[in-house]
Each structure stands twice: as C-alpha cells, then as structure tokens.
Motif scaffolding. Sequence first.
Motif, short mmCIF file in Angstrom:
data_model
loop_
_atom_site.label_atom_id
_atom_site.label_comp_id
_atom_site.label_asym_id
_atom_site.label_seq_id
_atom_site.Cartn_x
_atom_site.Cartn_y
_atom_site.Cartn_z
N THR A 115 -4.56 14.59 32.01
CA THR A 115 -3.40 14.52 31.13
C THR A 115 -3.20 15.85 30.41
N THR A 116 -2.01 16.01 29.84
CA THR A 116 -1.71 17.20 29.03
C THR A 116 -1.14 16.74 27.68
N PRO A 117 -2.02 16.33 26.77
CA PRO A 117 -1.56 15.82 25.48
C PRO A 117 -0.86 16.89 24.63
N ARG A 118 0.23 16.46 23.98
CA ARG A 118 0.90 17.29 22.98
C ARG A 118 0.79 16.56 21.65
N LEU A 119 0.22 17.23 20.67
CA LEU A 119 0.05 16.64 19.35
C LEU A 119 0.97 17.35 18.38
N TRP A 158 -2.76 23.09 12.89
CA TRP A 158 -3.29 23.79 14.06
C TRP A 158 -2.95 23.05 15.36
N VAL A 159 -2.76 21.69 15.31
CA VAL A 159 -2.44 20.96 16.55
C VAL A 159 -1.05 21.32 17.06
N ASN A 160 -0.17 21.79 16.17
CA ASN A 160 1.20 22.12 16.55
C ASN A 160 1.27 23.38 17.41
N GLN A 161 0.24 24.21 17.36
CA GLN A 161 0.21 25.46 18.13
C GLN A 161 -0.95 25.49 19.12
N THR A 162 -1.35 24.32 19.61
CA THR A 162 -2.48 24.24 20.51
C THR A 162 -2.09 23.48 21.78
N VAL A 163 -2.53 23.98 22.92
CA VAL A 163 -2.34 23.30 24.20
C VAL A 163 -3.64 22.55 24.52
N PHE A 164 -3.48 21.30 24.93
CA PHE A 164 -4.64 20.45 25.24
C PHE A 164 -4.57 19.98 26.69
N ARG A 173 -9.28 21.89 24.24
CA ARG A 173 -8.32 22.86 23.75
C ARG A 173 -8.32 24.05 24.69
N VAL A 174 -7.14 24.54 25.07
CA VAL A 174 -7.05 25.74 25.89
C VAL A 174 -7.15 26.94 24.96
N ALA A 175 -8.19 27.74 25.14
CA ALA A 175 -8.44 28.90 24.29
C ALA A 175 -8.12 30.18 25.04
N ARG A 176 -7.77 31.18 24.28
CA ARG A 176 -7.50 32.49 24.88
C ARG A 176 -8.75 33.02 25.57
N GLY A 177 -8.51 33.77 26.62
CA GLY A 177 -9.62 34.42 27.31
C GLY A 177 -10.07 35.66 26.55
N GLY A 178 -11.17 36.19 26.97
CA GLY A 178 -11.61 37.44 26.36
C GLY A 178 -12.85 37.32 25.69
#
Length: 154
Positions: A112-116, A125-131, A149-154
């Motif tokens: 699934t790809t939840p949007r909170l 913080w949930v408004n600017q996070t991809v899950f 949570r999808v986090a930036r690479g690096g």
Amino acid sequence: MPHLLPEFEYHADLEPHSIGPGPFGNRMEGTITGGEVRGERLKGRFVGAGADWLLVGSDGFGRLDVRATIQTVDGAHVYVQYPGLLELTPAILAIMGGGGTPTGFGDQYFVTTPRLETGDERYSWVNQTVFVGEGRVLPGPAVEYRVYRVARGG
C-alpha cells in the motif's frame, strides 16, 4: 537513492460485506470496527467511520481503497487514505471465506501507499512524508501492516 525507515505498525479489525459483481469486478467492503496504531512518533486507535473497499479482478489481485481516521493517544486526529494491491492467494481466500490461518508478511504481494494528513501541528510531519506499507491478513478477518517512511538518500 531513497530508502525505507520503519515508522509504525497497525492492525485493523474488519466486518466484511459483499457488494457483488459489477462492471469493474467483484466489490467487497470491510468496515473498520477497531484497531490500534503503534510507533514511536504515532500511537493511537481507529475511530469514527472507516472502511476498506476491495475490488477483486479477474487477474487474481484485489485493488484496495481504504479510508480511516486515527485518534492519537494525545487527542489529535490523523486522516489516512491509501490504495494498494493484494494478491489473492489460496490462504487469503480462505481467510476471506471465514477461516484460514494468518498469513505472514511477504507470503503474498500486499503493498500500500498510505497518505496521512492532519491539521494538528504536533503531527504536521505526516503531511510532508511519503509512506509505503506491507500487509498481511489475519482470521477475523483483520489486516496488519508495517508502514515505512521514505527517507532521502545520502
């Protein structure tokens, strides 16, 4: 490259209803009758109206459309909505038929790809996070998810 970090887990108890075959497939609805969210930053329970609509296709997969509200332990409300894809394996079909044994994460394709979203600043913080979530199905029926949570690479 982005990477996934564990964010929270939850389970939801469902009361299933068959809507039946229609022009797009066989539709089912599972009213969310209870459930709990567990994570370091997000803890609570499902409240109010919520359901899991499943459209069963001829390809052996179900397409999810889920909408619910989480009430956090400190009184905030977080709306959650997600599409998803569920492989209808024999084990999943057995549970949907009223019996069966719990499936494990990874026993079937269940992603699934939840949007909170919320207006509460404590959880903004949930408004600017991809899950991304992975699920499993339990007798009852119920569903259980691990959400990342999808986090930036690096």
